[in-house]
Design a protein around this motif. Structure first.
Motif, PDB file in Angstrom:
ATOM      1  N   TYR A   1      38.286  11.053  75.729  1.00 52.12           N
ATOM      2  CA  TYR A   1      38.609  11.894  76.885  1.00 52.12           C
ATOM      3  C   TYR A   1      37.868  11.449  78.139  1.00 52.12           C
ATOM      4  O   TYR A   1      38.315  11.685  79.265  1.00 52.12           O
TER       5      TYR A   1
ATOM      6  N   VAL B   1      35.367  20.148  72.484  1.00 53.44           N
ATOM      7  CA  VAL B   1      35.354  19.431  71.201  1.00 53.44           C
ATOM      8  C   VAL B   1      33.924  19.272  70.685  1.00 53.44           C
ATOM      9  O   VAL B   1      33.648  19.490  69.490  1.00 53.44           O
TER      10      VAL B   1
ATOM     11  N   ALA C   1      36.173  11.656  69.998  1.00 55.75           N
ATOM     12  CA  ALA C   1      36.967  12.417  70.958  1.00 55.75           C
ATOM     13  C   ALA C   1      36.324  12.424  72.344  1.00 55.75           C
ATOM     14  O   ALA C   1      37.017  12.317  73.364  1.00 55.75           O
TER      15      ALA C   1
ATOM     16  N   SER D   1      43.162  20.889  74.749  1.00 52.31           N
ATOM     17  CA  SER D   1      43.779  19.652  74.261  1.00 52.31           C
ATOM     18  C   SER D   1      45.241  19.548  74.659  1.00 52.31           C
ATOM     19  O   SER D   1      45.826  18.458  74.605  1.00 52.31           O
TER      20      SER D   1
ATOM     21  N   VAL E   1      41.009  14.235  66.779  1.00 54.69           N
ATOM     22  CA  VAL E   1      40.802  15.629  66.376  1.00 54.69           C
ATOM     23  C   VAL E   1      41.873  16.089  65.389  1.00 54.69           C
ATOM     24  O   VAL E   1      41.571  16.525  64.268  1.00 54.69           O
TER      25      VAL E   1
ATOM     26  N   GLY F   1      41.702  10.802  71.963  1.00 53.71           N
ATOM     27  CA  GLY F   1      41.021  12.073  71.780  1.00 53.71           C
ATOM     28  C   GLY F   1      41.828  13.051  70.943  1.00 53.71           C
ATOM     29  O   GLY F   1      41.310  13.703  70.032  1.00 53.71           O
ATOM     30  N   TYR F   2      43.123  13.128  71.237  1.00 48.95           N
ATOM     31  CA  TYR F   2      43.976  14.089  70.526  1.00 48.95           C
ATOM     32  C   TYR F   2      44.067  13.770  69.037  1.00 48.95           C
ATOM     33  O   TYR F   2      43.879  14.638  68.186  1.00 48.95           O
TER      34      TYR F   2
END
Length: 428
Positions: A389, A302, A385, A326, A241, A237-238
């Motif tokens: 997550y 997000v 993302a 985040s 982005v 996810g991090y």
């Protein structure tokens, strides 16, 4: 907010600042690539998928580096391993400034990833054993906020250099600054001692002989697999982005370099405060609740950031909750993972769970670049993302709560590996 810092002793403070500085400089080196992607797309005529591949290869290498670096710290000590890893990623970043084509940069970024992953594993193991249990969550979470400091420094430096130097030279100057972290090694060598709880200081007869594979022993295998799932979701996810956000702001939101820097500044400042908030929640409501809360918040924010039809001002404002949410998961993983393993394989376990997830999560930034060929870049970022997550939420539900347990260098003779850690009563 930082009253706990006055309660720790001088040795704990020096250890804190060494790890904080290492992680900040690590972030400075790593985040530079995401900022020069638009330049490389134009200069080398590579595709977005090619750029995403560099990020993916770096993450895969960092996973291997984290696993091996953690095992090295279990054998030679946390402090010595930290020094080796800082020098490694600093030299690799510096060498990237001299890359002549895509393939050379791909190899150099992979080498950088090895040191990047190993530095985090050694630093977390060092911090978890050097800081008293009642403040471990706050200390490790606050150290994670150093990522925002390094990230912010990279944006400021990139904005400044690109304002005065042509892009074809500017990107090389940015990577050349990657040698700066090597200076930190001098401070570490002079001021940071090996923790008493380090397995390197335990009697040789009790030290783990195979820390690299010890995390797959039957008594800790479940923890290792769930940790891998959590690491996959968190990093997927991090990086889905952050790897593509500068490009998204510039190509789809049509912001200038200065405008992109302003948007990133809001997210980075928010990331710092998100780490601080998570640090305090870790020692207040526990590890599992903190991670789960931030993971669910990330999904919501997000999707809102990339899908809502909002103007530039609203996007600037929404950047704060995006950066804040985040931050919570990476700020929590150091404390959580370090408390799941016994001393003899703690560095290996921390390094594997945090970094090995990157081997799988490396597919996410690549998929963003690939999917953006069929849909908008913003949509590709949002879908990837949200899926990533969601994996974090599933994983955290399967882990035990480890708030403030006491860490020992090794297990008691004859005890199953990890049993003494997970069953310890909270230290006061």
């Amino acid at each position: 907010m930082f009253s706990w810092f006055r309660e720790i002793d001088a040795t704990e403070r020096k250890t804190f600042w060494a790890c904080f500085g290492g992680w900040a400089l690590d972030a400075l080196d790593v985040q530079l690539f995401s900022l020069v992607i638009p330049t490389l797309l134009a200069l080398w005529h590579i595709s977005k998928a090619d750029a995403g591949m560099i990020t993916s290869v770096t993450l895969i290498a960092s996973a291997l580096g984290g696993w091996v670096g953690g095992a090295i710290s279990d054998r030679i000590g946390r402090v010595r391993a930290l020094q080796v890893m800082i020098l490694w990623f600093a030299l690799a970043t510096f060498a990237s400034a001299f890359a002549q084509d895509y393939n050379q940069l791909l190899v150099l970024k992979a080498l950088q990833g090895l040191g990047f992953g190993g530095e985090w594993a050694a630093g977390v193991a060092l911090m978890s054993e050097a800081i008293r249990p009642s403040h471990r969550g706050k200390a490790l979470g606050t150290v994670q906020s150093a990522w925002a400091v390094g990230w912010g420094a990279s944006v400021l430096i990139q904005t400044s250099i690109y304002s005065f130097v042509p892009p074809e030279i500017a990107w090389r100057l940015l990577f050349g600054l990657g040698l700066i972290p090597a200076i930190l090694v001098i401070f570490v060598r002079r001021h940071v001692p090996e923790p008493e709880a380090s397995p390197a200081r335990a009697p040789k007869a009790q030290q783990a002989r195979t820390p690299l594979l010890g995390i797959f022993s039957p008594d800790v295998l479940r923890v290792t697999l769930v940790g891998l799932l959590l690491g996959t979701g968190a990093h997927g996810g991090y990086y889905a982005v952050t790897s593509w956000l500068p490009t998204y702001l510039k190509t789809e939101r049509h912001l200038s370099t200065l405008g992109t820097g302003a948007y990133l500044a809001v997210i980075i400042v928010a990331f710092f405060f998100g780490c601080i908030a998570a640090a305090h929640l870790l020692d207040r409501i526990g590890r599992r609740r903190t991670v789960g809360l931030f993971a669910l918040s990330c999904v919501i924010v997000v999707l809102a950031y990339v899908f809502l039809p909002i103007g530039d001002t609203a996007m600037l404002i929404l950047g704060f909750p995006l950066g804040f949410c985040s931050a919570g998961i990476p700020a929590s993983m150091g404390a959580l993972f370090s408390e799941l393993y016994p001393g003899g394989i703690r560095g290996t376990g921390v390094g594997f769970c945090y970094n090995a997830g990157r081997i799988v999560s490396a597919i996410f930034p690549f998929l963003v670049g690939h999917l953006s060929e069929q849909m908008s870049l913003g949509a590709a970022i949002g879908i990837d993302a949200a899926v990533a997550y969601g994996l974090v939420v599933v994983a955290v539900l399967m882990l035990p709560e480890t708030k403030a347990v006491k860490l020992d260098a090794v297990d008691a003779p004859g005890a199953p590996a990890g049993a003494g850690v997970r069953s310890s009563a909270p230290a006061q």
